[in-house]
Design an enzyme around this catalytic site. Structure first.
Site: not given
Length: 637
Positions: A8, A156, A195, A312-313
């Site tokens: 992600n 996602y 994700d 942030d992943h």
């Protein structure tokens, strides 16, 4: 070996702001650093009209996108495949098959069986989802590729969104579960990546036990939350309190990362950026590479790459063996990842044929990228039409060339005469602006070649040589009128030899002095002791021999600057209690009476416990409302 990587990226260009991607800033180099052969990206946050060449025309790679149809800068999934290793035989967009292939009006689910992937939920199964199928597939959340060996999902899943879309989120995970189980019943193997925005159990979330105690729920209630329960029923070794539901008795998928590292704690793939939770590893594992249980022996390794920044992943990968067991036979994996006849026993028999092997969903076949010429082709100079005619003509080449040159010369002479100004004189003057040099051509020069512009003499002292309306730089600083010139006290202050800066300051001061003396003769003494002390001359090259001394009634410019700086500069931040470091400012977004208020907290990241601590290297308990901070006195109100 073939590596599948899921990431992600939180914006398709977002990683390029970080190392190691910042140096190369190309997708080709990114994929090489990832050492991946199939890359699944989620949350692209881009519209189709904003796709660029470097995103689509990646050398040696093919790509497939599912982008949101309505919302801008939202969601989006893309799958990149290395053409030297794997080539899918089918590609689709969406989970439910209600979208249509490019250039077709027939939905995927209505195509003939030999041209679609299959496994679509039935009408009865769709009705149970409680979600409009067209809306679900229009958000750009799924790309499905089929290889001879398996079907690959890039997913996602919707996030929690503070409970605002719980129904949609539950409908999506149910649709994914239904499609996977339908494919398994067809005898097809499945790999699911992406994700999924759901964690399996306590070990996959930081402080899960503490959160359960704070919420007042039991472990069974935690595991039986709707999305987590559906997800765990798909997995081998998934924990399902109270037994599996009807129709979900059989586990289908194998969680590769967890099964390769069954007891590893802190194996998180997502960290909240707003609270800077990544340095302290306060996160959760919501990114997965899952495979059909039948295929679990095909993989030699699976892990997370928490050290790679850019989102942030973090990336999650699984590595396939070179030779795998397929129904009791040893087969090379590349034979199973390409159309029949392209590889045999691990050796390539034929190269990729774009006309035969590129699928309609391929990014390279998008109208804006299809048949795009390479840079080399664009730089090759093509023969002119005139030259082509001369070569194919039956007449001798020399006579054609002479005739063509005479025609060109006559056309050029005609254009030159039309460009010349009318009247007896053709020489440009200050009153006759000259035509722009770019539009003039030399007689005998090739058509379309413009005459090189000569440098203009802007600094010349002869103002008459300048075109009408244009002024010299000096003219901006010479007063145009008024009483100061009429008084006769300023014959000329700017000369050719004068220093530009000094002359400007002298002129400015005398102008102010002269105007003040006209309006109020008594104020003249406040500006300078005696204007007559200036020695003025009309001779070129002379300068003022004495500069005025201002009286104490004028404001000190340095003091004025400092006063304005103090007035408009931001207040310095307070220091945190434990580390004595400048605090950071945040804004309350939670609904309530304090929504929108700013506050100061310790700048350090949260620790592994996810809460403020005293006497540690992590975030301390400092909290100050911005309205309570009085910077000059350093005291709270």
């Amino acid at each position: 070996m073939v590596r599948i990587t899921s990431w992600n990226v939180n914006g398709i260009r977002n990683p390029f702001g970080y190392q190691p991607w910042r140096e190369s800033r190309s997708f080709n180099a990114m994929f090489d650093i990832l050492e991946a052969d199939v890359v699944i990206m989620q949350e692209l946050k881009i519209q189709r009209k904003d796709l660029q060449d470097d995103m689509v025309l990646v050398p040696g790679w093919d790509c497939y996108f599912s982008l949101p149809k309505h919302k801008k800068g939202y969601s989006g999934v893309g799958i990149y495949t290395r053409q030297a290793v794997c080539t899918p035989i089918r590609a689709e967009e969406g989970l439910l098959g209600v979208l249509t292939p490019p250039g077709s009006s027939t939905p995927y689910r209505d195509l003939p069986e030999d041209t679609c992937i299959g496994g679509y939920p039935t009408s009865f199964q769709v009705a149970e989802l409680g979600v409009d199928p067209a809306v679900l597939d229009a958000e750009g959340r799924c790309v499905v590729l089929e290889f001879p060996a398996f079907v690959l999902f890039g997913v996602y899943s919707p996030a929690n969104s503070n409970g605002l879309r719980d129904d949609f989120r539950y409908g999506f995970i149910c649709a994914l579960d239904t499609r996977i189980r339908n494919l398994e019943k067809m005898g097809k193997r499945v790999i699911v990546t992406g994700d999924l925005n759901v964690s399996r159990e306590e070990i996959d979330t930081a402080r899960a036990e503490e959160n359960m105690r704070e919420l007042g729920i039991t472990r069974d209630e935690y595991l039986n939350s709707p999305n987590r329960r559906i997800f765990n029923q798909l997995l081998e070794n998934g924990k399902v309190p109270g037994g599996r539901d009807e129709g979900r008795k059989k586990p289908i998928l194998y969680d590769l990362c967890r099964e390769f590292h069954p007891m590893r704690r802190g194996m998180f793939t997502h960290w909240e950026q707003k609270i800077n939770a990544r340095p302290g590893n306060f996160g959760s594992r919501i990114d997965f590479v899952l495979c059909s249980i039948e295929m679990k022996s095909w993989f030699s390794d699976a892990n997370i790459q928490e050290g790679l920044m850019g989102s942030d992943h973090c990336p999650v990968f699984a590595t396939m063996k070179n030779v795998v067991d397929l129904q009791g036979q040893q087969r090379y994996i590349v034979d199973l990842l390409n159309p029949p006849g392209m590889f045999k026993d691990g050796k390539r028999l034929r190269n990729l044929d774009p006309a035969q092997d590129l699928l309609p969903l391929s990014g390279k076949l998008l109208p804006e990228f299809d048949k795009r010429r390479s840079i080399k082709d664009m730089l090759i100079k093509k023969p002119s039409v005139l030259g082509a005619k001369a070569t194919t003509s039956s007449q001798p080449e020399s006579s054609n060339t002479i005739a063509a040159s005479e025609v060109d010369r006559q056309q050029i002479l005609t254009m030159e005469q039309s460009d010349l100004p009318s009247g007896p004189s053709t020489q440009p003057t200050a009153l006759t602006p000259m035509k722009a040099p770019e539009k003039r051509r030399q007689i005998g020069s090739p058509v379309g070649k413009s005459v090189k512009r000569s440098k203009s003499r802007v600094g010349s002292s002869d103002a008459s040589s300048l075109p009408k309306g244009q002024q010299s730089l000096k003219s901006f600083f010479v007063p145009k009128s008024s009483a100061v010139e009429a008084s006769g006290r300023i014959p000329s202050l700017l000369t050719e030899q004068d220093d530009f800066g000094v002359s400007y300051c002298k002129t400015l001061f005398v102008l102010i002095n002269g105007q003040a003396s006209q309006q109020n003769p008594q104020s003249r003494s406040n500006l300078a002791p005696d204007t007559e002390s200036f020695k003025l001359s009309n001779t070129a090259g002379t300068t003022l021999s004495l500069l005025p001394t201002f009286s104490s009634s004028l404001i000190d410019p340095q003091a004025s600057k400092e006063s304005w700086t103090r007035l408009f500069s931001k207040k310095p931040p307070p220091l945190c209690e434990s580390h004595h470091e400048p605090c950071i400012s945040l804004t309350t977004k939670k609904t309530g009476p304090n929504c929108g208020r700013q506050f100061w907290i310790c700048p350090r990241p949260l620790g592994p416990l996810g809460q403020r601590e005293k006497g540690t290297q992590w975030r301390c308990s400092t909290f100050i409302w911005a309205s309570d901070w009085n910077a000059p006195g350093g005291q709270l109100n």
